[in-house]
Write a protein that holds these residues in place. Sequence first.
Motif, mmCIF file in Angstrom:
data_model
loop_
_atom_site.group_PDB
_atom_site.id
_atom_site.type_symbol
_atom_site.label_atom_id
_atom_site.label_comp_id
_atom_site.label_asym_id
_atom_site.label_seq_id
_atom_site.Cartn_x
_atom_site.Cartn_y
_atom_site.Cartn_z
ATOM 1 N N ILE A 1 17.590 39.441 -36.970
ATOM 2 C CA ILE A 1 17.992 40.810 -36.596
ATOM 3 C C ILE A 1 16.776 41.731 -36.603
ATOM 4 C CG2 ILE A 1 19.312 42.819 -37.385
ATOM 5 C CD1 ILE A 1 21.511 40.880 -38.239
ATOM 6 N N ARG A 2 15.898 41.570 -37.581
ATOM 7 C CA ARG A 2 14.690 42.389 -37.656
ATOM 8 C C ARG A 2 13.796 42.150 -36.438
ATOM 9 N NH1 ARG A 2 12.759 40.628 -42.324
ATOM 10 N NH2 ARG A 2 14.362 41.796 -43.425
ATOM 11 N N LYS A 3 13.641 40.881 -36.020
ATOM 12 C CA LYS A 3 12.820 40.568 -34.850
ATOM 13 C C LYS A 3 13.418 41.173 -33.584
ATOM 14 C CE LYS A 3 10.716 36.224 -36.289
ATOM 15 N NZ LYS A 3 10.630 34.779 -36.022
ATOM 16 N N VAL A 4 14.736 41.081 -33.432
ATOM 17 C CA VAL A 4 15.386 41.648 -32.244
ATOM 18 C C VAL A 4 15.181 43.159 -32.204
ATOM 19 C CG1 VAL A 4 17.644 42.080 -31.194
ATOM 20 C CG2 VAL A 4 17.065 39.789 -31.978
ATOM 21 N N ARG A 5 15.294 43.806 -33.353
ATOM 22 C CA ARG A 5 15.068 45.256 -33.394
ATOM 23 C C ARG A 5 13.628 45.602 -33.031
ATOM 24 N NH1 ARG A 5 18.219 47.429 -38.772
ATOM 25 N NH2 ARG A 5 20.319 47.232 -37.925
ATOM 26 N N GLU A 6 12.681 44.817 -33.531
ATOM 27 C CA GLU A 6 11.269 45.065 -33.210
ATOM 28 C C GLU A 6 11.005 44.864 -31.720
ATOM 29 O OE1 GLU A 6 8.953 42.540 -35.733
ATOM 30 O OE2 GLU A 6 9.471 43.641 -37.555
ATOM 31 N N PHE A 7 11.604 43.825 -31.133
ATOM 32 C CA PHE A 7 11.441 43.604 -29.692
ATOM 33 C C PHE A 7 12.018 44.761 -28.896
ATOM 34 C CE2 PHE A 7 11.484 38.782 -30.501
ATOM 35 C CZ PHE A 7 10.104 38.744 -30.609
ATOM 36 N N ALA A 8 13.206 45.228 -29.299
ATOM 37 C CA ALA A 8 13.851 46.333 -28.575
ATOM 38 C C ALA A 8 13.030 47.617 -28.707
ATOM 39 C CB ALA A 8 15.265 46.547 -29.101
ATOM 40 N N THR A 9 12.522 47.878 -29.912
ATOM 41 C CA THR A 9 11.706 49.077 -30.110
ATOM 42 C C THR A 9 10.416 48.985 -29.311
ATOM 43 O OG1 THR A 9 12.620 49.313 -32.328
ATOM 44 C CG2 THR A 9 10.603 50.531 -31.852
ATOM 45 N N GLY A 10 9.793 47.817 -29.304
ATOM 46 C CA GLY A 10 8.559 47.632 -28.540
ATOM 47 C C GLY A 10 8.792 47.797 -27.045
ATOM 48 N N ALA A 11 9.898 47.238 -26.540
ATOM 49 C CA ALA A 11 10.199 47.372 -25.116
ATOM 50 C C ALA A 11 10.472 48.831 -24.763
ATOM 51 C CB ALA A 11 11.399 46.502 -24.758
ATOM 52 N N ARG A 12 11.202 49.537 -25.623
ATOM 53 C CA ARG A 12 11.488 50.949 -25.362
ATOM 54 C C ARG A 12 10.211 51.776 -25.366
ATOM 55 N NH1 ARG A 12 15.061 52.543 -29.513
ATOM 56 N NH2 ARG A 12 13.230 53.092 -30.709
ATOM 57 N N ASP A 13 9.336 51.525 -26.334
ATOM 58 C CA ASP A 13 8.078 52.269 -26.391
ATOM 59 C C ASP A 13 7.193 51.961 -25.181
ATOM 60 O OD1 ASP A 13 8.866 53.396 -28.759
ATOM 61 O OD2 ASP A 13 7.729 51.982 -30.019
ATOM 62 N N GLN A 14 7.170 50.700 -24.757
ATOM 63 C CA GLN A 14 6.382 50.334 -23.583
ATOM 64 C C GLN A 14 6.931 51.006 -22.323
ATOM 65 O OE1 GLN A 14 6.196 46.135 -22.919
ATOM 66 N NE2 GLN A 14 4.753 46.313 -21.207
ATOM 67 N N LEU A 15 8.255 51.029 -22.171
ATOM 68 C CA LEU A 15 8.853 51.726 -21.018
ATOM 69 C C LEU A 15 8.538 53.217 -21.058
ATOM 70 C CD1 LEU A 15 12.365 50.116 -20.552
ATOM 71 C CD2 LEU A 15 10.559 50.260 -18.862
ATOM 72 N N ARG A 16 8.632 53.804 -22.235
ATOM 73 C CA ARG A 16 8.358 55.240 -22.373
ATOM 74 C C ARG A 16 6.903 55.543 -22.001
ATOM 75 N NH1 ARG A 16 10.560 56.927 -27.459
ATOM 76 N NH2 ARG A 16 12.355 57.615 -26.299
ATOM 77 N N ASN A 17 5.975 54.679 -22.402
ATOM 78 C CA ASN A 17 4.568 54.901 -22.074
ATOM 79 C C ASN A 17 4.308 54.726 -20.583
ATOM 80 O OD1 ASN A 17 3.915 55.430 -24.727
ATOM 81 N ND2 ASN A 17 3.332 53.321 -25.173
ATOM 82 N N GLU A 18 4.936 53.737 -19.967
ATOM 83 C CA GLU A 18 4.688 53.474 -18.553
ATOM 84 C C GLU A 18 5.395 54.459 -17.633
ATOM 85 O OE1 GLU A 18 5.600 49.425 -17.684
ATOM 86 O OE2 GLU A 18 4.069 48.642 -19.037
#
Length: 130
Positions: free
Chosen positions: A37-54
């Motif tokens: 669950i922790r890994k899935v949350r980290e992946f989701a947060t990373g993807a959201r941050d990457q989308l926000r930056n791009e």
Amino acid sequence: MFDSIGWAEILVLLLAGLFILGPERLPSAAAWIGKSIRKVREFATGARDQLRNEMGPEFDELRKPLENLRELRSFDPKRMVTQHLFSDEPANGTKPNGYTPPPPASTPPASSTPPPLSPGEKPPFDPDAT
């Protein structure tokens, strides 16, 4: 995350896990689930941050419809019906469906009821109404 799961359901899951996995493997299984669950949350947060930056400011425009959908999850039809039935009209005088009541008439309208039919007289026929 556990908004809809109560303590009774968690207890049932733990008891089922205890019987299925046994007391030896249950702690390692719980640790594995927590790590996953922790890994899935980290992946989701990373993807959201990457989308926000791009995407920049377009990302916020993309999230607005998602937030509207999230508001619909808490939609309670019983509360909405009760609110609309028992609340006063809004200040602008229109109803939620856009209907604006006509202004009150100063004189009552003249009754335009046709005179009763004579015996044997056929009633008027409207071919467009049938």
